[in-house]
Design a protein around this motif. Structure first.
Motif, PDB file in Angstrom:
ATOM      1  N   PHE A 160      13.451   0.850 -10.669  1.00 51.04           N
ATOM      2  CA  PHE A 160      14.518  -0.134 -10.497  1.00 51.04           C
ATOM      3  C   PHE A 160      15.776   0.537  -9.925  1.00 51.04           C
ATOM      4  O   PHE A 160      16.439  -0.011  -9.048  1.00 51.04           O
ATOM      5  N   ILE A 161      16.094   1.722 -10.442  1.00 51.03           N
ATOM      6  CA  ILE A 161      17.268   2.448  -9.949  1.00 51.03           C
ATOM      7  C   ILE A 161      17.092   2.812  -8.477  1.00 51.03           C
ATOM      8  O   ILE A 161      17.996   2.612  -7.648  1.00 51.03           O
ATOM      9  N   VAL A 162      15.912   3.336  -8.132  1.00 46.54           N
ATOM     10  CA  VAL A 162      15.654   3.760  -6.753  1.00 46.54           C
ATOM     11  C   VAL A 162      15.669   2.563  -5.808  1.00 46.54           C
ATOM     12  O   VAL A 162      16.349   2.579  -4.768  1.00 46.54           O
ATOM     13  N   CYS A 163      14.934   1.502  -6.153  1.00 47.69           N
ATOM     14  CA  CYS A 163      14.872   0.324  -5.274  1.00 47.69           C
ATOM     15  C   CYS A 163      16.232  -0.355  -5.147  1.00 47.69           C
ATOM     16  O   CYS A 163      16.635  -0.754  -4.049  1.00 47.69           O
ATOM     17  N   GLY A 164      16.956  -0.470  -6.252  1.00 48.13           N
ATOM     18  CA  GLY A 164      18.286  -1.071  -6.197  1.00 48.13           C
ATOM     19  C   GLY A 164      19.237  -0.267  -5.331  1.00 48.13           C
ATOM     20  O   GLY A 164      19.990  -0.828  -4.523  1.00 48.13           O
ATOM     21  N   SER A 165      19.192   1.055  -5.473  1.00 42.50           N
ATOM     22  CA  SER A 165      20.062   1.919  -4.664  1.00 42.50           C
ATOM     23  C   SER A 165      19.714   1.828  -3.184  1.00 42.50           C
ATOM     24  O   SER A 165      20.597   1.776  -2.320  1.00 42.50           O
ATOM     25  N   LEU A 166      18.418   1.808  -2.873  1.00 37.42           N
ATOM     26  CA  LEU A 166      17.997   1.693  -1.471  1.00 37.42           C
ATOM     27  C   LEU A 166      18.410   0.352  -0.880  1.00 37.42           C
ATOM     28  O   LEU A 166      18.859   0.276   0.273  1.00 37.42           O
ATOM     29  N   LEU A 167      18.264  -0.717  -1.656  1.00 38.32           N
ATOM     30  CA  LEU A 167      18.691  -2.040  -1.167  1.00 38.32           C
ATOM     31  C   LEU A 167      20.190  -2.063  -0.888  1.00 38.32           C
ATOM     32  O   LEU A 167      20.630  -2.621   0.120  1.00 38.32           O
ATOM     33  N   LEU A 168      20.974  -1.459  -1.765  1.00 37.17           N
ATOM     34  CA  LEU A 168      22.419  -1.411  -1.534  1.00 37.17           C
ATOM     35  C   LEU A 168      22.756  -0.527  -0.328  1.00 37.17           C
ATOM     36  O   LEU A 168      23.706  -0.803   0.406  1.00 37.17           O
ATOM     37  N   GLY A 169      21.950   0.520  -0.127  1.00 36.65           N
ATOM     38  CA  GLY A 169      22.119   1.337   1.078  1.00 36.65           C
ATOM     39  C   GLY A 169      21.824   0.544   2.344  1.00 36.65           C
ATOM     40  O   GLY A 169      22.557   0.632   3.337  1.00 36.65           O
ATOM     41  N   ILE A 170      20.767  -0.262   2.326  1.00 40.86           N
ATOM     42  CA  ILE A 170      20.441  -1.124   3.468  1.00 40.86           C
ATOM     43  C   ILE A 170      21.539  -2.170   3.655  1.00 40.86           C
ATOM     44  O   ILE A 170      21.875  -2.542   4.790  1.00 40.86           O
ATOM     45  N   PHE A 171      22.124  -2.642   2.545  1.00 42.13           N
ATOM     46  CA  PHE A 171      23.248  -3.570   2.648  1.00 42.13           C
ATOM     47  C   PHE A 171      24.401  -2.931   3.434  1.00 42.13           C
ATOM     48  O   PHE A 171      24.987  -3.554   4.320  1.00 42.13           O
TER      49      PHE A 171
ATOM     50  N   VAL B 225       0.799  -1.228   0.000  1.00 42.82           N
ATOM     51  CA  VAL B 225       0.000   0.000   0.000  1.00 42.82           C
ATOM     52  C   VAL B 225       0.831   1.277   0.000  1.00 42.82           C
ATOM     53  O   VAL B 225       0.300   2.358  -0.224  1.00 42.82           O
ATOM     54  N   ILE B 226       2.126   1.160   0.253  1.00 45.34           N
ATOM     55  CA  ILE B 226       3.001   2.337   0.231  1.00 45.34           C
ATOM     56  C   ILE B 226       4.060   2.202  -0.867  1.00 45.34           C
ATOM     57  O   ILE B 226       4.213   3.089  -1.699  1.00 45.34           O
ATOM     58  N   GLY B 227       4.786   1.103  -0.865  1.00 41.59           N
ATOM     59  CA  GLY B 227       5.891   0.925  -1.810  1.00 41.59           C
ATOM     60  C   GLY B 227       5.453   0.854  -3.258  1.00 41.59           C
ATOM     61  O   GLY B 227       6.033   1.526  -4.130  1.00 41.59           O
ATOM     62  N   VAL B 228       4.415   0.067  -3.543  1.00 38.08           N
ATOM     63  CA  VAL B 228       3.982  -0.105  -4.938  1.00 38.08           C
ATOM     64  C   VAL B 228       3.415   1.199  -5.520  1.00 38.08           C
ATOM     65  O   VAL B 228       3.749   1.551  -6.652  1.00 38.08           O
ATOM     66  N   PRO B 229       2.576   1.952  -4.788  1.00 39.09           N
ATOM     67  CA  PRO B 229       2.163   3.254  -5.334  1.00 39.09           C
ATOM     68  C   PRO B 229       3.333   4.210  -5.595  1.00 39.09           C
ATOM     69  O   PRO B 229       3.317   4.953  -6.575  1.00 39.09           O
ATOM     70  N   ILE B 230       4.350   4.164  -4.734  1.00 40.08           N
ATOM     71  CA  ILE B 230       5.533   5.001  -4.977  1.00 40.08           C
ATOM     72  C   ILE B 230       6.238   4.560  -6.257  1.00 40.08           C
ATOM     73  O   ILE B 230       6.698   5.389  -7.053  1.00 40.08           O
ATOM     74  N   VAL B 231       6.304   3.247  -6.474  1.00 44.19           N
ATOM     75  CA  VAL B 231       6.871   2.719  -7.722  1.00 44.19           C
ATOM     76  C   VAL B 231       6.103   3.273  -8.922  1.00 44.19           C
ATOM     77  O   VAL B 231       6.703   3.718  -9.912  1.00 44.19           O
ATOM     78  N   ALA B 232       4.780   3.257  -8.852  1.00 42.36           N
ATOM     79  CA  ALA B 232       3.953   3.765  -9.950  1.00 42.36           C
ATOM     80  C   ALA B 232       4.194   5.255 -10.185  1.00 42.36           C
ATOM     81  O   ALA B 232       4.273   5.716 -11.332  1.00 42.36           O
ATOM     82  N   ILE B 233       4.340   6.021  -9.100  1.00 39.71           N
ATOM     83  CA  ILE B 233       4.604   7.460  -9.229  1.00 39.71           C
ATOM     84  C   ILE B 233       5.963   7.687  -9.882  1.00 39.71           C
ATOM     85  O   ILE B 233       6.108   8.523 -10.780  1.00 39.71           O
ATOM     86  N   LEU B 234       6.983   6.943  -9.434  1.00 37.23           N
ATOM     87  CA  LEU B 234       8.318   7.079 -10.029  1.00 37.23           C
ATOM     88  C   LEU B 234       8.290   6.761 -11.520  1.00 37.23           C
ATOM     89  O   LEU B 234       8.916   7.456 -12.323  1.00 37.23           O
ATOM     90  N   ALA B 235       7.543   5.723 -11.896  1.00 39.96           N
ATOM     91  CA  ALA B 235       7.448   5.351 -13.313  1.00 39.96           C
ATOM     92  C   ALA B 235       6.752   6.437 -14.119  1.00 39.96           C
ATOM     93  O   ALA B 235       7.095   6.672 -15.284  1.00 39.96           O
TER      94      ALA B 235
END
Length: 194
Positions: free
Chosen positions: A172-183, A153-163
């Motif tokens: 993909f760029i945003v999620c990948g970068s955030l995942l690497l940041g969490i890493f 309810v939060i992440g997927v709508p943000i994905v749609a807005i980014l697209a």
């Protein structure tokens, strides 16, 4: 007999929980993100939405194959290594997928995403059990599950807005970068256990 939590201080528990919860949220966002992106992907690679939908099937297939292995690997090699491998591989696959030159490369990268994504939820729940006191374990696992589910309810709508701001590659760029940041944060703060 229960083992002592590996992070005994309340601040250590909170820090560990926050990292694990962020990983679960991003993991679930990535698992669900293809829905609003399929039309753009199909258009770019000159295929139908039905064929592009097979990307979701590929991700789920590799997820289903590797999910049963995550628990035994986590028990054998430790929570921290499995978390770090899962986050690094998932972040790298999602970030690389943003630059996929064709549909087949995108499919291979999403197979890797599913494989690495399967490591995160079972390992995360086990890690929460390790670091949180028995009295707070149910509450912590419930909160982590709620945070993970909030991705729908939060992440997927943000994905749609980014697209809609750019194209299907930006999420993909945003999620990948955030995942690497969490890493990176996990490398520093993920609880160390036996």
């Amino acid at each position: 007999m229960t083992s002592e939590p590996s992070s005994s201080s309340p601040s250590g528990q909170l820090r560990a929980f926050s990292i694990i919860a962020a990983a679960l949220f991003l993991n679930n966002t990535v698992a669900l993100m293809l829905g609003p992106l399929l039309v753009g992907i199909a258009k770019e690679f000159d295929t139908s939405v039905a064929v592009a939908g097979q990307l979701t099937a590929a991700t789920s297939f590799s997820w289903a194959i590797f999910a049963p292995l995550a628990g035994p690997f986590s028990d054998s090699f430790g929570r921290r290594p499995i978390a770090l491998i899962g986050l690094a591989l998932m972040g790298a696959c999602i970030l690389a997928a943003a630059f996929a030159p064709n549909f087949y490369v995108l499919m291979i990268l999403l197979l890797g995403t599913g494989m690495s994504g399967a490591m995160i939820p079972p390992n995360s729940m086990a890690a929460i059990s390790d670091v949180v006191t028995p009295e707070q374990r149910g509450r912590a696992i419930g909160a982590a599950t709620g945070i993970s589910t909030a991705a729908a309810v939060i992440g997927v709508p943000i994905v749609a807005i980014l697209a809609s701001v750019a194209d299907w590659r930006l999420p993909f760029i945003v999620c990948g970068s955030l995942l690497l940041g969490i890493f990176v944060l996990s490398w520093m703060w993920y609880p160390k256990g036996p």
